[in-house]
Scaffold this motif. Sequence first.
Motif, PDB file in Angstrom:
ATOM      1  N   GLY A  79      39.773  53.159  47.999  1.00 38.92           N
ATOM      2  CA  GLY A  79      40.010  52.507  49.288  1.00 38.92           C
ATOM      3  C   GLY A  79      39.159  53.105  50.394  1.00 38.92           C
ATOM      4  O   GLY A  79      38.614  52.383  51.242  1.00 38.92           O
ATOM      5  N   ALA A  80      39.005  54.428  50.393  1.00 34.68           N
ATOM      6  CA  ALA A  80      38.171  55.087  51.403  1.00 34.68           C
ATOM      7  C   ALA A  80      36.704  54.696  51.235  1.00 34.68           C
ATOM      8  O   ALA A  80      35.998  54.471  52.225  1.00 34.68           O
ATOM      9  CB  ALA A  80      38.339  56.600  51.306  1.00 34.68           C
ATOM     10  N   ALA A  81      36.248  54.611  49.993  1.00 40.38           N
ATOM     11  CA  ALA A  81      34.862  54.209  49.738  1.00 40.38           C
ATOM     12  C   ALA A  81      34.629  52.770  50.196  1.00 40.38           C
ATOM     13  O   ALA A  81      33.575  52.467  50.785  1.00 40.38           O
ATOM     14  CB  ALA A  81      34.533  54.355  48.257  1.00 40.38           C
ATOM     15  N   ASP A  82      35.586  51.889  49.944  1.00 40.60           N
ATOM     16  CA  ASP A  82      35.457  50.499  50.388  1.00 40.60           C
ATOM     17  C   ASP A  82      35.367  50.415  51.909  1.00 40.60           C
ATOM     18  O   ASP A  82      34.558  49.663  52.454  1.00 40.60           O
ATOM     19  CB  ASP A  82      36.626  49.655  49.887  1.00 40.60           C
ATOM     20  N   ARG A  83      36.198  51.190  52.604  1.00 42.20           N
ATOM     21  CA  ARG A  83      36.151  51.185  54.067  1.00 42.20           C
ATOM     22  C   ARG A  83      34.822  51.739  54.575  1.00 42.20           C
ATOM     23  O   ARG A  83      34.250  51.225  55.529  1.00 42.20           O
ATOM     24  CB  ARG A  83      37.325  51.983  54.640  1.00 42.20           C
ATOM     25  N   ALA A  84      34.328  52.800  53.933  1.00 40.63           N
ATOM     26  CA  ALA A  84      33.062  53.400  54.357  1.00 40.63           C
ATOM     27  C   ALA A  84      31.892  52.443  54.142  1.00 40.63           C
ATOM     28  O   ALA A  84      30.962  52.394  54.949  1.00 40.63           O
ATOM     29  CB  ALA A  84      32.820  54.705  53.602  1.00 40.63           C
ATOM     30  N   TRP A 108      38.126  43.277  50.271  1.00 42.74           N
ATOM     31  CA  TRP A 108      38.495  42.595  49.029  1.00 42.74           C
ATOM     32  C   TRP A 108      39.385  41.413  49.353  1.00 42.74           C
ATOM     33  O   TRP A 108      40.440  41.568  49.960  1.00 42.74           O
ATOM     34  CB  TRP A 108      39.184  43.560  48.071  1.00 42.74           C
ATOM     35  N   VAL A 109      38.947  40.232  48.962  1.00 46.22           N
ATOM     36  CA  VAL A 109      39.650  38.993  49.282  1.00 46.22           C
ATOM     37  C   VAL A 109      40.104  38.334  47.983  1.00 46.22           C
ATOM     38  O   VAL A 109      39.291  38.121  47.077  1.00 46.22           O
ATOM     39  CB  VAL A 109      38.720  38.039  50.060  1.00 46.22           C
ATOM     40  N   PRO A 110      41.403  38.008  47.872  1.00 45.30           N
ATOM     41  CA  PRO A 110      41.865  37.305  46.663  1.00 45.30           C
ATOM     42  C   PRO A 110      41.325  35.879  46.652  1.00 45.30           C
ATOM     43  O   PRO A 110      41.449  35.150  47.625  1.00 45.30           O
ATOM     44  CB  PRO A 110      43.392  37.327  46.795  1.00 45.30           C
ATOM     45  N   VAL A 111      40.694  35.512  45.533  1.00 53.38           N
ATOM     46  CA  VAL A 111      40.072  34.186  45.460  1.00 53.38           C
ATOM     47  C   VAL A 111      40.541  33.344  44.287  1.00 53.38           C
ATOM     48  O   VAL A 111      40.430  32.127  44.329  1.00 53.38           O
ATOM     49  CB  VAL A 111      38.532  34.281  45.412  1.00 53.38           C
ATOM     50  N   LEU A 112      41.043  33.972  43.224  1.00 50.66           N
ATOM     51  CA  LEU A 112      41.324  33.207  42.013  1.00 50.66           C
ATOM     52  C   LEU A 112      42.426  33.872  41.210  1.00 50.66           C
ATOM     53  O   LEU A 112      42.367  35.074  40.940  1.00 50.66           O
ATOM     54  CB  LEU A 112      40.045  33.129  41.168  1.00 50.66           C
ATOM     55  N   LEU A 161      22.608  36.509  42.464  1.00 52.48           N
ATOM     56  CA  LEU A 161      23.203  37.775  42.861  1.00 52.48           C
ATOM     57  C   LEU A 161      24.644  37.869  42.362  1.00 52.48           C
ATOM     58  O   LEU A 161      25.464  36.998  42.667  1.00 52.48           O
ATOM     59  CB  LEU A 161      23.186  37.902  44.384  1.00 52.48           C
ATOM     60  N   PRO A 162      24.982  38.913  41.597  1.00 54.30           N
ATOM     61  CA  PRO A 162      26.372  39.091  41.184  1.00 54.30           C
ATOM     62  C   PRO A 162      27.222  39.536  42.366  1.00 54.30           C
ATOM     63  O   PRO A 162      26.733  40.209  43.275  1.00 54.30           O
ATOM     64  CB  PRO A 162      26.295  40.167  40.107  1.00 54.30           C
ATOM     65  N   LEU A 163      28.464  39.140  42.352  1.00 58.10           N
ATOM     66  CA  LEU A 163      29.401  39.535  43.399  1.00 58.10           C
ATOM     67  C   LEU A 163      30.359  40.591  42.836  1.00 58.10           C
ATOM     68  O   LEU A 163      30.756  40.507  41.679  1.00 58.10           O
ATOM     69  CB  LEU A 163      30.199  38.315  43.875  1.00 58.10           C
ATOM     70  N   PRO A 164      30.739  41.572  43.649  1.00 60.39           N
ATOM     71  CA  PRO A 164      31.704  42.566  43.174  1.00 60.39           C
ATOM     72  C   PRO A 164      33.053  41.895  42.928  1.00 60.39           C
ATOM     73  O   PRO A 164      33.537  41.130  43.761  1.00 60.39           O
ATOM     74  CB  PRO A 164      31.778  43.585  44.301  1.00 60.39           C
ATOM     75  N   LEU A 165      33.636  42.177  41.780  1.00 65.25           N
ATOM     76  CA  LEU A 165      34.864  41.505  41.362  1.00 65.25           C
ATOM     77  C   LEU A 165      35.809  42.520  40.746  1.00 65.25           C
ATOM     78  O   LEU A 165      35.387  43.384  39.978  1.00 65.25           O
ATOM     79  CB  LEU A 165      34.521  40.422  40.330  1.00 65.25           C
TER      80      LEU A 165
END
Length: 143
Positions: free
Chosen positions: A35-40, A45-49, A121-125
Amino acid sequence: MKRLDFFKEMGDGFFQTVKSVYEPFIQDDLEKIEGAADRALGITWVPVLKETEMTSSLEMKFFQGKAMIFVFHETNMQAWNGICPVCSHIITLSTLYSSGKCLNCQKEFNFKSNTGDLPLLPLPLKKKDQIYHIGFLKGDFHA
């Protein structure tokens, strides 16, 4: 039982006990670090599917005006940007050949072999609680 075998079994048992006691704490710490790395990095992260929403192995979904291609191959799920990075047109999918093609610039990409002249481009999932989330960089997602 020999003394050496006894001490080996005692060591293995002790290690398994310590592992089972500390594993929840380590998992919690890893989630905090993630979570800290994502914020930095500025990743949201958005729920899509939902896991049950996939009806075929290759699908395009639209979320918040963004085209995303979802590829399910065996037990692996991948997400790709559904817009051609060369000319900014929407990619046309062929489920028969597991490929995508830009009809404007005539470039193709095969999702089974990850080859082709279309530089998608791949998306982070990531999957959490049976829901797939895509990581958007700051500014890419508007809630």
